[in-house]
Design an enzyme around this catalytic site. Structure first.
Site, PDB file in Angstrom:
ATOM      1  N   ARG A  70      31.803  40.977  49.804  1.00  0.00           N
ATOM      2  CA  ARG A  70      33.148  40.888  49.226  1.00  0.00           C
ATOM      3  C   ARG A  70      33.970  42.141  49.521  1.00  0.00           C
ATOM      4  NH1 ARG A  70      35.971  41.061  44.538  1.00  0.00           N
ATOM      5  NH2 ARG A  70      34.529  42.021  43.093  1.00  0.00           N
ATOM      6  N   ASP A  91      35.494  52.982  40.823  1.00  0.00           N
ATOM      7  CA  ASP A  91      34.712  52.313  41.864  1.00  0.00           C
ATOM      8  C   ASP A  91      33.862  53.293  42.681  1.00  0.00           C
ATOM      9  OD1 ASP A  91      36.114  50.175  40.898  1.00  0.00           O
ATOM     10  OD2 ASP A  91      37.373  49.906  42.653  1.00  0.00           O
ATOM     11  N   ARG A 119      37.564  42.320  31.191  1.00  0.00           N
ATOM     12  CA  ARG A 119      38.633  42.118  32.165  1.00  0.00           C
ATOM     13  C   ARG A 119      39.667  41.056  31.754  1.00  0.00           C
ATOM     14  NH1 ARG A 119      36.621  43.096  38.221  1.00  0.00           N
ATOM     15  NH2 ARG A 119      38.623  44.132  38.262  1.00  0.00           N
ATOM     16  N   CYS A 148      34.324  41.279  39.711  1.00  0.00           N
ATOM     17  CA  CYS A 148      33.073  41.851  39.210  1.00  0.00           C
ATOM     18  C   CYS A 148      32.993  41.779  37.700  1.00  0.00           C
ATOM     19  CB  CYS A 148      32.971  43.307  39.656  1.00  0.00           C
ATOM     20  SG  CYS A 148      32.593  43.445  41.387  1.00  0.00           S
ATOM     21  N   LYS A 188      40.193  46.961  50.785  1.00  0.00           N
ATOM     22  CA  LYS A 188      40.101  45.662  50.082  1.00  0.00           C
ATOM     23  C   LYS A 188      41.176  45.562  49.005  1.00  0.00           C
ATOM     24  CE  LYS A 188      37.147  44.073  46.251  1.00  0.00           C
ATOM     25  NZ  LYS A 188      37.737  44.853  45.156  1.00  0.00           N
ATOM     26  N   ASN A 189      41.372  46.643  48.245  1.00  0.00           N
ATOM     27  CA  ASN A 189      42.264  46.567  47.092  1.00  0.00           C
ATOM     28  C   ASN A 189      43.741  46.680  47.443  1.00  0.00           C
ATOM     29  OD1 ASN A 189      40.067  46.179  45.534  1.00  0.00           O
ATOM     30  ND2 ASN A 189      40.064  48.218  44.573  1.00  0.00           N
TER      31      ASN A 189
HETATM   32  C1  UD1 Z   1      41.211  43.910  43.369  1.00  0.00           C
HETATM   33  C2  UD1 Z   1      41.425  45.275  42.834  1.00  0.00           C
HETATM   34  O1  UD1 Z   1      42.353  45.972  43.206  1.00  0.00           O
HETATM   35  N1  UD1 Z   1      40.527  45.716  41.973  1.00  0.00           N
HETATM   36  C3  UD1 Z   1      40.639  47.053  41.448  1.00  0.00           C
HETATM   37  C4  UD1 Z   1      41.633  47.047  40.304  1.00  0.00           C
HETATM   38  O2  UD1 Z   1      41.147  46.101  39.357  1.00  0.00           O
HETATM   39  P1  UD1 Z   1      42.094  45.585  38.198  1.00  0.00           P
HETATM   40  O3  UD1 Z   1      43.491  45.545  38.702  1.00  0.00           O
HETATM   41  O4  UD1 Z   1      41.480  44.330  37.669  1.00  0.00           O
HETATM   42  O5  UD1 Z   1      41.894  46.763  37.158  1.00  0.00           O
HETATM   43  P2  UD1 Z   1      42.902  47.281  36.038  1.00  0.00           P
HETATM   44  O6  UD1 Z   1      43.436  48.612  36.434  1.00  0.00           O
HETATM   45  O7  UD1 Z   1      43.870  46.200  35.713  1.00  0.00           O
HETATM   46  O8  UD1 Z   1      41.917  47.465  34.790  1.00  0.00           O
HETATM   47  C5  UD1 Z   1      41.821  48.675  34.109  1.00  0.00           C
HETATM   48  C6  UD1 Z   1      41.508  48.435  32.655  1.00  0.00           C
HETATM   49  O9  UD1 Z   1      42.595  47.739  32.045  1.00  0.00           O
HETATM   50  C7  UD1 Z   1      42.117  46.623  31.325  1.00  0.00           C
HETATM   51  N2  UD1 Z   1      43.127  45.526  31.370  1.00  0.00           N
HETATM   52  C8  UD1 Z   1      43.672  45.152  32.574  1.00  0.00           C
HETATM   53  C9  UD1 Z   1      44.579  44.113  32.638  1.00  0.00           C
HETATM   54  C10 UD1 Z   1      44.927  43.428  31.443  1.00  0.00           C
HETATM   55  O10 UD1 Z   1      45.729  42.480  31.450  1.00  0.00           O
HETATM   56  N3  UD1 Z   1      44.363  43.839  30.267  1.00  0.00           N
HETATM   57  C11 UD1 Z   1      43.467  44.868  30.197  1.00  0.00           C
HETATM   58  O11 UD1 Z   1      42.970  45.221  29.120  1.00  0.00           O
HETATM   59  C12 UD1 Z   1      40.831  46.235  32.059  1.00  0.00           C
HETATM   60  O12 UD1 Z   1      39.984  45.462  31.244  1.00  0.00           O
HETATM   61  C13 UD1 Z   1      40.256  47.591  32.413  1.00  0.00           C
HETATM   62  O13 UD1 Z   1      39.537  48.116  31.318  1.00  0.00           O
HETATM   63  O14 UD1 Z   1      41.733  48.362  39.749  1.00  0.00           O
HETATM   64  C14 UD1 Z   1      40.509  48.855  39.203  1.00  0.00           C
HETATM   65  C15 UD1 Z   1      40.768  50.236  38.615  1.00  0.00           C
HETATM   66  O15 UD1 Z   1      41.088  51.147  39.608  1.00  0.00           O
HETATM   67  C16 UD1 Z   1      39.423  48.898  40.280  1.00  0.00           C
HETATM   68  O16 UD1 Z   1      38.184  49.201  39.672  1.00  0.00           O
HETATM   69  C17 UD1 Z   1      39.285  47.543  40.984  1.00  0.00           C
HETATM   70  O17 UD1 Z   1      38.471  47.696  42.135  1.00  0.00           O
HETATM   71  C1  PEP Z   2      35.849  46.105  40.614  1.00  0.00           C
HETATM   72  C2  PEP Z   2      36.070  45.893  41.902  1.00  0.00           C
HETATM   73  O1  PEP Z   2      36.741  44.867  42.458  1.00  0.00           O
HETATM   74  P1  PEP Z   2      37.397  43.559  41.814  1.00  0.00           P
HETATM   75  O2  PEP Z   2      38.539  44.010  40.991  1.00  0.00           O
HETATM   76  O3  PEP Z   2      37.829  42.808  43.033  1.00  0.00           O
HETATM   77  O4  PEP Z   2      36.317  42.869  41.033  1.00  0.00           O
HETATM   78  C3  PEP Z   2      35.639  46.865  42.934  1.00  0.00           C
HETATM   79  O5  PEP Z   2      36.174  46.798  44.053  1.00  0.00           O
HETATM   80  O6  PEP Z   2      34.741  47.680  42.663  1.00  0.00           O
END
Ligand code: UD1
Ligand code: PEP
Length: 441
Positions: A422, A314, A129, A124, A26-27
């Site tokens: 999802r 995850d 986020r 989620c 998915k990711n």
């Molecule tokens: C669709 C997808 O691929 N989702 C994955 C992606 O989420 P996603 O890309 O949203 O996760 P991030 O690695 O960006 O988030 C990690 C941390 O950074 C923080 N942060 C992020 C962006 C930002 O602009 N500011 C900020 O503070 C977030 O709040 C969080 O605490 O990576 C996560 C970490 O492996 C996984 O749990 C999710 O399943």
């Molecule tokens: C946090 C997850 O996904 P998303 O970033 O799509 O919400 C997840 O896959 O567990």
């Protein structure tokens, strides 16, 4: 089992056993679909699972004029972006649906159209986020960001310019944002403190196939030399290591034995080490991984989630259910999201003994220490689980509740299960194939 209603009855207490197949991640798949927007010619993506996030991104791509043809059984997507310019309307009425992917449309749309509207994001609810890193990156490339009521409008008055950026934290999405923007920006971009998750590495594979020049150094520095044009790609997605680990945890929690066809070792090394420490056993062959409970007691552990190559956040929620069946005190410190233990309330209601703490327990201090976040958990086991009425809170939390219901004595009613679609392909059919006693309303 086909399309499911939102309520599932689960009669638990029996080991899950048998074989299921896991397809593409998915990711990764959702990001590779966005990357197709950057090409001047069509792309072909293989090993695509039938999950809602793929449907959501398909809808968004179509809104932007990408022709998407899917062979769902074969798992193949043809993505033709040649009409994107002619389909362009300035104020597209897009919805993020349940997904966080729309924010990644920024770079590709800025390159092609000079502007983009990004709706408020889904995904989620496991923490605040924010998207501040994404917006800072886009601004550094020269984009102008204007926050609107239902989203953000982004424009690029001139061609985006390569830049030098250090992330405050190795965010997966922000690293992908940078990659998808830098590949066609003018000049060189350097990102330090980048995330290097396997799904990011596969996105880099795709971009290289499209004509990009990207190098990844051992110290988390990614360097991109912008190019003037990119073409379509043909690619087979890496396997979904989160889904594979979820089934592994289900095998452990129910005392079962599941062969996960399609699961691959290299992306799961850290999970496999932990699985073994808890007392689970596995056997790896060329086609997949068999995960099983060998009998006897499971062992408690200390665990900290982290960015890759650490233990993935995850994987945490499903494994916590298995830890309720381990002997002694397990400590789990969640360092990626500040609010990922909400799902344990329902487990407690089923008989688990789990306490959550604001302190950083069990390891090093993290970003969330000394703040108001319950981001450490202590699990005391083994505790028998009893059936309950449960409401699915989020994707992984929801799957964890399903596992708990399968491990529990009695019949649970699990509501809101469509959230699980999802990220888990045909999970109802897979549960039936593993001998689960489930039925719809
Ligand atoms: C669709 C997808 O691929 N989702 C994955 C992606 O989420 P996603 O890309 O949203 O996760 P991030 O690695 O960006 O988030 C990690 C941390 O950074 C923080 N942060 C992020 C962006 C930002 O602009 N500011 C900020 O503070 C977030 O709040 C969080 O605490 O990576 C996560 C970490 O492996 C996984 O749990 C999710 O399943
Ligand atoms: C946090 C997850 O996904 P998303 O970033 O799509 O919400 C997840 O896959 O567990």
């Amino acid at each position: 089992m086909g399309a499911m209603t939102d309520l599932l009855y689960v009669a638990g207490g029996n080991p899950l056993s048998g074989e299921i197949t896991v397809r593409g991640a998915k990711n990764f798949v959702s990001k590779a679909m966005v990357a197709a927007l950057l090409g001047e010619t069509p792309s072909v993506l293989r090993n695509v699972p039938q999950i809602r996030d793929v449907a959501v991104v398909t809808g968004l791509l179509q809104l932007h004029g990408v022709r998407v043809e899917a062979d769902e059984a074969a798992g193949t997507l043809h993505l033709d972006p040649t009409d994107v310019e002619s389909a362009h309307v300035a104020d597209i009425d897009a919805h993020a649906g349940s997904s966080r992917i729309p924010i990644l449309f920024c770079g590709p749309l800025l390159h092609r159209l000079g502007e983009a509207f990004i709706p408020d994001l889904g995904g989620c609810r496991i923490g605040d986020r924010p998207i501040n890193y994404h917006l800072d990156i886009l601004r550094q490339f020269g984009a102008v960001v204007d926050k609107r009521e239902n989203g953000i409008r982004i424009t690029a008055p001139q061609r985006l310019q390569g830049t030098k950026i250090a992330l405050p934290y190795p965010s997966v999405g922000a690293t992908e944002q940078l990659l998808l923007t830098a590949v066609r920006a003018e000049g060189i971009t350097e990102l330090s403190n980048a995330a290097i998750e396997p799904e990011i590495m596969d996105l880099i594979n795709v971009l290289q196939k499209m004509g990009a020049i990207i190098s990844v150094a051992t110290d988390r520095v990614i360097r991109i030399e912008g190019v003037d044009r990119l073409v379509g790609y043909q690619h087979t997605s890496l396997s979904d290591r989160i889904e594979a680990a979820s089934w592994a945890s289900a095998a452990l929690a129910t005392g079962g034995d599941i062969y996960v066809r399609g699961a691959t070792q290299p992306e799961m090394t850290t999970f496999l080490n932990t699985f073994r420490k808890v007392g689970g056993e596995f056997a790896i062959d060329d086609e997949g991984i068999r995960f099983y409970h060998p009998g006897g007691d499971l062992r408690s552990i200390t665990l900290e989630t982290d960015v890759h190559p650490g233990f993935m956040t995850d994987w945490q929620q499903p494994l916590v259910v298995a830890l309720t069946q381990a002997t002694g005190l397990s400590i789990v410190h969640e360092t990626v999201y500040e609010n990922r233990f909400g799902f344990v309330d329902a487990l407690r209601g089923m008989g688990a003994t789990i306490q959550v703490y604001k302190e950083c327990l069990g390891g090093r201090p993290c970003r969330f220490g000394q703040r108001n976040f319950y981001h450490s958990a202590v699990i005391s086991g083994p505790t028998p689980l009893a059936a309950a009425d449960i409401e699915v809170p989020d994707l992984r939390g929801g799957f964890s509740h399903l596992i708990a219901a399968l491990a529990a004595k009695g019949t649970s009613a699990v509501r809101g299960i469509s959230l699980i679609d999802r990220g888990y392909e045909h999970f109802g059919d897979k549960l039936l194939a593993l001998g689960a006693d489930i039925s719809r309303d």
